[in-house]
Design a protein around this motif. Structure first.
Motif, short mmCIF file in Angstrom:
data_model
loop_
_atom_site.label_atom_id
_atom_site.label_comp_id
_atom_site.label_asym_id
_atom_site.label_seq_id
_atom_site.Cartn_x
_atom_site.Cartn_y
_atom_site.Cartn_z
N VAL A 16 0.89 -1.25 -0.01
CA VAL A 16 0.04 0.18 -0.05
C VAL A 16 0.79 1.24 0.09
CG1 VAL A 16 -1.72 1.52 1.23
CG2 VAL A 16 -1.82 -1.01 1.14
N VAL A 17 0.74 2.31 -0.87
CA VAL A 17 1.45 3.52 -1.07
C VAL A 17 0.19 4.35 -0.62
CG1 VAL A 17 2.82 4.98 -2.39
CG2 VAL A 17 2.95 2.62 -2.62
N ILE A 18 0.71 5.12 0.41
CA ILE A 18 -0.35 6.33 0.71
C ILE A 18 0.47 7.73 0.10
CG2 ILE A 18 -1.22 7.86 2.47
CD1 ILE A 18 -2.18 5.14 2.30
N VAL A 19 -0.29 8.49 -0.67
CA VAL A 19 0.24 9.66 -1.50
C VAL A 19 -0.39 10.81 -0.81
CG1 VAL A 19 0.83 10.76 -3.67
CG2 VAL A 19 0.77 8.17 -3.35
N SER A 20 0.52 11.99 -0.36
CA SER A 20 0.10 13.15 0.33
C SER A 20 0.82 14.30 -0.06
CB SER A 20 -0.49 12.99 1.71
OG SER A 20 0.50 13.01 2.41
N ASN A 21 0.55 15.60 0.18
CA ASN A 21 1.40 16.68 -0.15
C ASN A 21 1.66 17.04 1.56
OD1 ASN A 21 -1.02 17.63 0.83
ND2 ASN A 21 -1.14 19.42 -0.93
N GLN A 22 1.28 16.37 2.46
CA GLN A 22 1.72 16.43 3.74
C GLN A 22 2.31 15.05 4.71
OE1 GLN A 22 -1.33 18.12 6.15
NE2 GLN A 22 -2.83 17.03 4.86
N HIS A 23 2.86 15.34 5.55
CA HIS A 23 3.35 14.01 6.29
C HIS A 23 1.97 13.41 7.11
CE1 HIS A 23 6.42 11.52 7.96
NE2 HIS A 23 6.05 11.66 9.07
N LEU A 24 1.54 12.30 6.72
CA LEU A 24 0.76 11.68 7.28
C LEU A 24 1.28 10.40 8.29
CD1 LEU A 24 -2.07 11.36 4.51
CD2 LEU A 24 -2.01 13.29 6.47
N ARG A 25 0.56 10.17 9.27
CA ARG A 25 0.88 9.04 10.05
C ARG A 25 0.52 7.44 9.24
NH1 ARG A 25 -0.37 9.51 16.09
NH2 ARG A 25 -1.32 7.81 15.53
N ILE A 26 1.07 6.67 9.19
CA ILE A 26 0.93 5.48 8.67
C ILE A 26 1.35 4.30 9.53
CG2 ILE A 26 0.90 6.08 6.53
CD1 ILE A 26 3.72 4.72 6.09
N PRO A 27 0.72 3.18 9.76
CA PRO A 27 1.47 2.07 10.40
C PRO A 27 3.00 1.68 10.11
CG PRO A 27 -0.74 1.44 9.09
CD PRO A 27 -0.34 2.76 8.62
N ALA A 28 3.31 1.12 11.14
CA ALA A 28 4.79 0.96 10.96
C ALA A 28 4.71 -0.62 10.44
CB ALA A 28 5.69 0.84 12.14
N HIS A 29 4.54 -0.92 9.16
CA HIS A 29 4.50 -2.08 8.51
C HIS A 29 5.23 -2.31 7.33
CE1 HIS A 29 2.62 -6.07 6.89
NE2 HIS A 29 2.21 -5.98 8.09
#
Length: 138
Positions: A16-29
């Protein structure tokens, strides 16, 4: 829908790749990564469309991004589980344009329907089906 996407990805073993223009929290996985793009107009959409291909499932409510990803060969789902297809995207774009014209004319139209439990179920089913289909074709 991100939590649901993560759970499905972990279950079937896809990235899974989360793309944004700001730093978003994602699970450490190890299957989840983040791409932070510039805050330029449509920078995230541009990155997603450029990286999309027949091996991707893109989840977006953005109709114009959905169109670009479909043209790149990706499978595209809305957060409510409605698939965008080559056959349906033209009508969705036309409806978007009509609604934009009505809003520009001052009409008060309200937003999309509230997200419901059935939407979550439909999304999970559609995502699972899309991943199974891609797994067979890859």
């Amino acid at each position: 829908m991100k939590d649901e996407i993560y759970r499905v990805a972990w279950r079937v073993g896809v990235a899974v790749v989360i793309v944004s223009n700001q730093h978003l929290r994602i699970p450490a996985h190890p299957l989840v990564s983040r791409v932070v793009v510039s805050d330029g107009f449509d920078a995230a959409d541009d990155w997603i469309a450029e990286q999309s291909d027949a091996r991707c499932v893109v989840v977006t409510a953005d109709i114009l991004l959905a169109d670009r990803c479909l043209k790149a060969g990706a499978t595209v789902l809305s957060p409510t589980g409605k698939p965008f297809t080559a056959a349906s995207i033209g009508g969705a774009i036309a409806t978007r344009a009509i609604m934009a014209d009505l809003r520009a004319g001052g009409d008060q139209l309200g937003g999309p329907a509230p997200f419901q439990k059935a939407d979550r179920s439909r999304f999970l089913s559609a995502l699972d089906a899309a991943l199974v289909k891609l797994g067979r074709s890859v």
